[in-house]
Design an enzyme around this catalytic site. Structure first.
Site, PDB file in Angstrom:
ATOM      1  N   ALA A  73     -85.790 -16.496 -18.138  1.00 12.71           N
ATOM      2  CA  ALA A  73     -84.520 -17.039 -18.616  1.00 12.71           C
ATOM      3  C   ALA A  73     -83.511 -17.220 -17.486  1.00 12.71           C
ATOM      4  O   ALA A  73     -82.721 -18.161 -17.498  1.00 12.71           O
ATOM      5  CB  ALA A  73     -83.944 -16.152 -19.712  1.00 12.71           C
ATOM      6  N   THR A  74     -83.533 -16.334 -16.504  1.00 14.91           N
ATOM      7  CA  THR A  74     -82.588 -16.482 -15.386  1.00 14.91           C
ATOM      8  C   THR A  74     -82.774 -17.844 -14.720  1.00 14.91           C
ATOM      9  O   THR A  74     -81.806 -18.581 -14.494  1.00 14.91           O
ATOM     10  CB  THR A  74     -82.780 -15.352 -14.347  1.00 14.91           C
ATOM     11  OG1 THR A  74     -82.541 -14.098 -14.999  1.00 14.91           O
ATOM     12  CG2 THR A  74     -81.842 -15.508 -13.164  1.00 14.91           C
ATOM     13  N   ASN A 153     -76.984  -9.527 -25.555  1.00 14.27           N
ATOM     14  CA  ASN A 153     -77.998  -8.535 -25.192  1.00 14.27           C
ATOM     15  C   ASN A 153     -77.473  -7.106 -25.176  1.00 14.27           C
ATOM     16  O   ASN A 153     -78.241  -6.178 -25.029  1.00 14.27           O
ATOM     17  CB  ASN A 153     -78.599  -8.884 -23.835  1.00 14.27           C
ATOM     18  CG  ASN A 153     -77.540  -9.105 -22.776  1.00 14.27           C
ATOM     19  OD1 ASN A 153     -76.703 -10.006 -22.905  1.00 14.27           O
ATOM     20  ND2 ASN A 153     -77.543  -8.295 -21.750  1.00 14.27           N
ATOM     21  N   GLN A 181     -82.323 -13.404 -26.291  1.00 13.13           N
ATOM     22  CA  GLN A 181     -82.420 -12.281 -27.226  1.00 13.13           C
ATOM     23  C   GLN A 181     -82.683 -12.751 -28.650  1.00 13.13           C
ATOM     24  O   GLN A 181     -83.182 -11.983 -29.484  1.00 13.13           O
ATOM     25  CB  GLN A 181     -81.126 -11.449 -27.206  1.00 13.13           C
ATOM     26  CG  GLN A 181     -80.891 -10.699 -25.912  1.00 13.13           C
ATOM     27  CD  GLN A 181     -81.846  -9.529 -25.710  1.00 13.13           C
ATOM     28  OE1 GLN A 181     -82.416  -8.999 -26.652  1.00 13.13           O
ATOM     29  NE2 GLN A 181     -82.020  -9.116 -24.475  1.00 13.13           N
ATOM     30  N   SER A 201     -87.194 -16.470 -22.734  1.00 10.91           N
ATOM     31  CA  SER A 201     -87.973 -15.676 -21.794  1.00 10.91           C
ATOM     32  C   SER A 201     -89.129 -14.990 -22.510  1.00 10.91           C
ATOM     33  O   SER A 201     -88.938 -14.432 -23.598  1.00 10.91           O
ATOM     34  CB  SER A 201     -87.054 -14.622 -21.170  1.00 10.91           C
ATOM     35  OG  SER A 201     -87.771 -13.859 -20.238  1.00 10.91           O
ATOM     36  N   HIS A 203     -90.786 -12.165 -21.770  1.00  8.16           N
ATOM     37  CA  HIS A 203     -90.836 -10.700 -21.876  1.00  8.16           C
ATOM     38  C   HIS A 203     -89.812 -10.101 -22.836  1.00  8.16           C
ATOM     39  O   HIS A 203     -89.800  -8.886 -23.038  1.00  8.16           O
ATOM     40  CB  HIS A 203     -90.746 -10.060 -20.485  1.00  8.16           C
ATOM     41  CG  HIS A 203     -89.387 -10.025 -19.870  1.00  8.16           C
ATOM     42  ND1 HIS A 203     -88.610  -8.895 -19.870  1.00  8.16           N
ATOM     43  CD2 HIS A 203     -88.655 -10.972 -19.226  1.00  8.16           C
ATOM     44  CE1 HIS A 203     -87.465  -9.139 -19.235  1.00  8.16           C
ATOM     45  NE2 HIS A 203     -87.475 -10.398 -18.837  1.00  8.16           N
ATOM     46  N   THR A 239     -96.890 -24.350  -8.828  1.00  6.24           N
ATOM     47  CA  THR A 239     -98.114 -24.196  -9.619  1.00  6.24           C
ATOM     48  C   THR A 239     -97.832 -23.400 -10.883  1.00  6.24           C
ATOM     49  O   THR A 239     -97.179 -22.351 -10.835  1.00  6.24           O
ATOM     50  CB  THR A 239     -99.182 -23.480  -8.768  1.00  6.24           C
ATOM     51  OG1 THR A 239     -99.445 -24.289  -7.627  1.00  6.24           O
ATOM     52  CG2 THR A 239    -100.467 -23.258  -9.559  1.00  6.24           C
ATOM     53  N   CYS A 325     -79.551  -4.837 -17.136  1.00  6.19           N
ATOM     54  CA  CYS A 325     -79.514  -5.894 -16.131  1.00  6.19           C
ATOM     55  C   CYS A 325     -78.411  -5.654 -15.123  1.00  6.19           C
ATOM     56  O   CYS A 325     -78.407  -6.230 -14.054  1.00  6.19           O
ATOM     57  CB  CYS A 325     -79.308  -7.242 -16.791  1.00  6.19           C
ATOM     58  SG  CYS A 325     -80.422  -7.490 -18.165  1.00  6.19           S
TER      59      CYS A 325
HETATM   60  C1  LIG Z   1     -82.964 -10.668 -20.223  1.00  6.33           C
HETATM   61  C2  LIG Z   1     -81.947 -11.731 -20.409  1.00  6.33           C
HETATM   62  C3  LIG Z   1     -81.818 -12.792 -19.504  1.00  6.33           C
HETATM   63  C4  LIG Z   1     -82.663 -12.871 -18.247  1.00  6.33           C
HETATM   64  O1  LIG Z   1     -83.991 -13.105 -18.580  1.00  6.33           O
HETATM   65  P1  LIG Z   1     -85.166 -12.984 -17.483  1.00  6.33           P
HETATM   66  O2  LIG Z   1     -86.309 -13.663 -18.135  1.00  6.33           O
HETATM   67  O3  LIG Z   1     -85.394 -11.525 -17.324  1.00  6.33           O
HETATM   68  O4  LIG Z   1     -84.718 -13.660 -16.260  1.00  6.33           O
HETATM   69  C5  LIG Z   1     -80.880 -13.756 -19.758  1.00  6.33           C
HETATM   70  N1  LIG Z   1     -80.103 -13.707 -20.845  1.00  6.33           N
HETATM   71  C6  LIG Z   1     -80.192 -12.715 -21.752  1.00  6.33           C
HETATM   72  C7  LIG Z   1     -79.317 -12.729 -22.951  1.00  6.33           C
HETATM   73  C8  LIG Z   1     -81.120 -11.694 -21.567  1.00  6.33           C
HETATM   74  O5  LIG Z   1     -81.193 -10.718 -22.450  1.00  6.33           O
END
Ligand SMILES: *Cc1c(COP(=O)(O)O)cnc(C)c1O
Length: 389
Positions: A73-74, A153, A181, A201, A203, A239, A325
């Protein structure tokens, strides 16, 4: 079996066994590069990627070719905001966001300001809610985009995404939402919600780390922030991480089929957890919106308690103070500040994040340990206060 009880699902989630099983062959037998057009290894990898792309698109009601795979997500947020800024500026140079966004949004906005763009950071109310009317008023003829997170989050507050989407659409401004989230449990539809770009994201939704996606509505131009081989139709070179993409696809299809059922179960567990704590302790405040909130979230302020000390004392429960974070920077959470927490309340707040794999037994044990830990710390504080006279 003495693993700590995991109540930090906002930081990351366990990979679902079904996700892992689907990924494994793509590390071993099917290790092709999805861009290799000349042999079967490449074709198989590409087919798997395209299947996953369809699943990820399906989760948010998008078309397959509107999905760009990223590292998380970043990166999606960076591509969305910087990519739009580059495509729209300098004629349009203004962005609207809120003070409670994830650092990935806030730091990207800081960077855009350094580059000459202007940013309006809207305040939130004491529940962490952005007022759609404030979004409307902040939009000017210079505004190229609005970026408001779908779910917070730290405190779990859900934004009025549809109302904000309607406003953006009626003003001809692009709308990006950080749905990292929200994606696991909140139904999202980019069309009915007026969303032009959306970040997510793997994870945070029972998929692997290091994979994410940006949805970009067809016809919306973002300038690539990663140059190279022209992958992802020129929007993100590099890739493709085939096993992670396959896992993310399964995670997305599970979120689509089971997300709402998960939410109902997790919500019941969360309420049970908070009720147990409240029956064992007084002086607990629940942060965030009372109704418009993630099922998985409980952000609790314990009067007379230091969260860091509580976490050290109750190591059998994996929880978080503020947001994981921002643990690289020790200042108190910008989100808790934004909803009006001050002083002792800021340092006495713990974030619990439940998930698909949280059990009733875990919740009951965790509540018991926390009641004990809080009472112990309060007792100790009283003794210190008395003996210091
Ligand atoms: C965890 C999170 C991110 C960042 O996601 P990554 O995949 O770890 O880079 C961005 N926004 C929110 C709201 C998050 O909870």
């Amino acid at each position: 079996m003495n693993h700590p009880i995991y109540l930090d699902n906002h930081a990351t989630t366990r990979v679902d066994d079904r996700v892992l099983a689907a990924m494994l062959p793509y590390f071993t037998e099917q290790y092709g590069n999805a861009s290799s057009r000349q042999h079967e290894y490449g074709w198989i990898a590409e087919a798997a990627v395209e299947h996953a792309r369809g699943d990820v698109a399906g989760l948010v009601g998008a078309d397959k070719d509107e999905i760009v795979f990223t590292s998380g997500a970043t990166e999606s947020i960076n591509l969305a905001l910087k990519g739009l800024a580059e495509a729209c500026g300098p004629r349009k140079n203004h962005l609207v966001t809120s003070v409670t966004e994830h650092r990935a949004v806030l730091d990207t906005c800081d960077r855009l300001e350094d580059a000459g763009f202007s940013v309006t950071r809207l305040p939130v109310d004491r529940f962490g809610m952005v007022d759609p009317e404030a979004v409307r008023s902040a939009i000017t003829e210079k505004t190229f985009a609005v970026s408001i997170m779908a779910a917070n989050n730290e405190i779990g507050t859900l934004a009025p995404v549809r109302s904000i989407g309607d406003i953006c659409r009626s003003r001809g401004v692009l709308f990006h939402t950080d749905a990292t989230q929200a994606a696991a449990t909140i139904p999202l539809d980019v069309h009915t919600m007026g969303i032009d770009l959306l970040s997510m994201s793997g994870h945070k939704m029972y998929g692997p780390k290091g994979i994410g996606a940006l949805y970009v509505r067809n016809g919306v131009r973002v300038i690539a922030q990663m140059d190279g081989g022209g992958h992802e139709r020129g929007r993100r070179s590099g890739t493709l991480n085939v096993p992670a993409i396959v896992g993310f696809g399964i995670a997305a299809s599970l979120a689509a089929s089971e997300g709402q059922r998960d939410a109902a179960c997790i919500c019941a567990l969360r309420d049970h957890f908070v009720a147990l704590l409240q029956s064992g302790l007084d002086g607990i405040t629940v942060n965030g919106h009372p109704v418009e909130r993630l099922a998985t979230n409980a952000s609790l302020t314990f009067e007379g308690v230091k969260a860091d000390r509580l976490m050290m004392a109750v190591k059998r429960v994996a929880m978080s103070s503020g947001s994981a974070c921002s643990t690289a920077s020790p200042e108190p959470s910008h989100v808790l500040r934004a909803i009006g927490l001050k002083g002792d309340a800021l340092i006495g707040t713990v974030r619990f994040g439940l998930g698909r794999f949280t059990t009733t037994e875990e919740i009951e044990t965790a509540a018991e340990l926390l009641v004990e830990g809080v009472n112990h710390q309060r007792e100790h504080q009283r003794t210190v206060a008395v003996t210091s006279f």
